[in-house]
Design a protein around this motif. Structure first.
Motif, PDB file in Angstrom:
ATOM      1  N   UNK A 160      39.259  33.205  47.435  1.00 53.68           N
ATOM      2  CA  UNK A 160      39.311  32.271  46.310  1.00 53.68           C
ATOM      3  C   UNK A 160      38.428  32.755  45.160  1.00 53.68           C
ATOM      4  N   UNK A 161      37.225  33.204  45.492  1.00 48.21           N
ATOM      5  CA  UNK A 161      36.320  33.727  44.459  1.00 48.21           C
ATOM      6  C   UNK A 161      36.889  34.971  43.802  1.00 48.21           C
ATOM      7  N   UNK A 162      37.429  35.868  44.617  1.00 49.03           N
ATOM      8  CA  UNK A 162      38.018  37.092  44.074  1.00 49.03           C
ATOM      9  C   UNK A 162      39.187  36.754  43.156  1.00 49.03           C
ATOM     10  N   UNK A 163      40.005  35.792  43.559  1.00 49.18           N
ATOM     11  CA  UNK A 163      41.150  35.387  42.743  1.00 49.18           C
ATOM     12  C   UNK A 163      40.695  34.772  41.421  1.00 49.18           C
ATOM     13  N   UNK A 164      39.639  33.976  41.456  1.00 50.78           N
ATOM     14  CA  UNK A 164      39.113  33.385  40.222  1.00 50.78           C
ATOM     15  C   UNK A 164      38.639  34.476  39.256  1.00 50.78           C
ATOM     16  N   UNK A 165      37.987  35.502  39.797  1.00 51.94           N
ATOM     17  CA  UNK A 165      37.528  36.618  38.967  1.00 51.94           C
ATOM     18  C   UNK A 165      38.708  37.435  38.449  1.00 51.94           C
ATOM     19  N   UNK A 166      39.747  37.571  39.286  1.00 49.76           N
ATOM     20  CA  UNK A 166      40.980  38.254  38.863  1.00 49.76           C
ATOM     21  C   UNK A 166      41.607  37.490  37.697  1.00 49.76           C
ATOM     22  N   UNK A 167      41.717  36.163  37.847  1.00 53.21           N
ATOM     23  CA  UNK A 167      42.295  35.336  36.790  1.00 53.21           C
ATOM     24  C   UNK A 167      41.497  35.431  35.498  1.00 53.21           C
ATOM     25  N   UNK A 168      40.184  35.471  35.640  1.00 52.54           N
ATOM     26  CA  UNK A 168      39.315  35.586  34.472  1.00 52.54           C
ATOM     27  C   UNK A 168      39.536  36.927  33.769  1.00 52.54           C
ATOM     28  N   UNK A 169      39.672  37.987  34.556  1.00 52.11           N
ATOM     29  CA  UNK A 169      39.926  39.311  33.990  1.00 52.11           C
ATOM     30  C   UNK A 169      41.301  39.349  33.325  1.00 52.11           C
ATOM     31  N   UNK A 170      42.293  38.737  33.975  1.00 53.84           N
ATOM     32  CA  UNK A 170      43.652  38.719  33.422  1.00 53.84           C
ATOM     33  C   UNK A 170      43.699  38.022  32.080  1.00 53.84           C
TER      34      UNK A 170
END
Length: 197
Positions: A178-188
């Protein structure tokens, strides 16, 4: 000591202080980046081993890769842990064995999807950034769903010891993904125009 020398020393000291304040340390960079996640404390703790490298690069893409890598290692370890549990525990019921077998498959699928994400993140290009990030978001979301599916086989086992153990593993894995996905979304959301490469 002459006043001009004292003044020069003062200017140098002030410049060094300003530089230190302007450029956050690795830990500060991690902490501020983790604020977008659902589990910021877990995020900071899991990325602590990468603090030195992240301090040097101050790159969002490097931070995202580190978070995805952490979730991958945990998923792989969970697969090995589940296999060991199913082989060494002689008191397992038929239902528990079947559920663990499903979990091994789910953890394996999760690892594959996170691995695909990490590979894509290592080859980001400005021209295909949005497409690549969309792929990563899809794979990481699927990985998160797989983890939750692991517990389906235990749905009729209310308070079993094995269920509790597996549940703890799944919850930890879900937090990291979940944390990794949130950071991915932020980068996207940057569209590839911030300092990501």
């Amino acid at each position: 000591m002459e006043s001009s020398t004292l003044f020069s020393i003062f200017i140098i000291a002030a410049t060094l202080t300003a530089t230190a304040v302007a450029k956050p340390r690795g830990g500060d960079f991690i902490k501020s980046s983790c604020n977008v996640t659902r589990y910021p404390d877990v995020c900071v703790k899991s990325l602590r081993p990468y603090a030195a490298a992240l301090r040097a690069k101050q790159s969002q893409s490097e931070l995202v890769k580190a978070a995805v890598k952490v979730s991958l290692v945990y998923a792989q370890n969970s697969t090995a842990w589940t296999v060991t549990l199913s082989r060494t525990s002689r008191s397992l019921s038929k239902t528990e064995r079947s559920a663990l077998k499903d979990c091994v498959q789910n953890f394996g699928d999760t690892s594959d999807q996170i691995r695909q994400s990490l590979t894509e993140l290592k080859h980001l290009k400005r021209g295909t950034f949005k497409f690549q990030m969309s792929n990563v978001q899809t794979w990481m979301s699927a990985a998160l769903t797989n983890e939750d599916s692991c517990l389906d086989g235990f749905r009729y086992d209310q308070n079993g010891r094995v269920k509790v153990l597996v549940q703890g593993r799944v919850q930890n894995s879900e937090k990291l993904i979940s944390n990794a996905l949130a950071l991915v979304n932020n980068l996207a959301s940057t569209g590839g125009y911030s300092k990501v490469f």
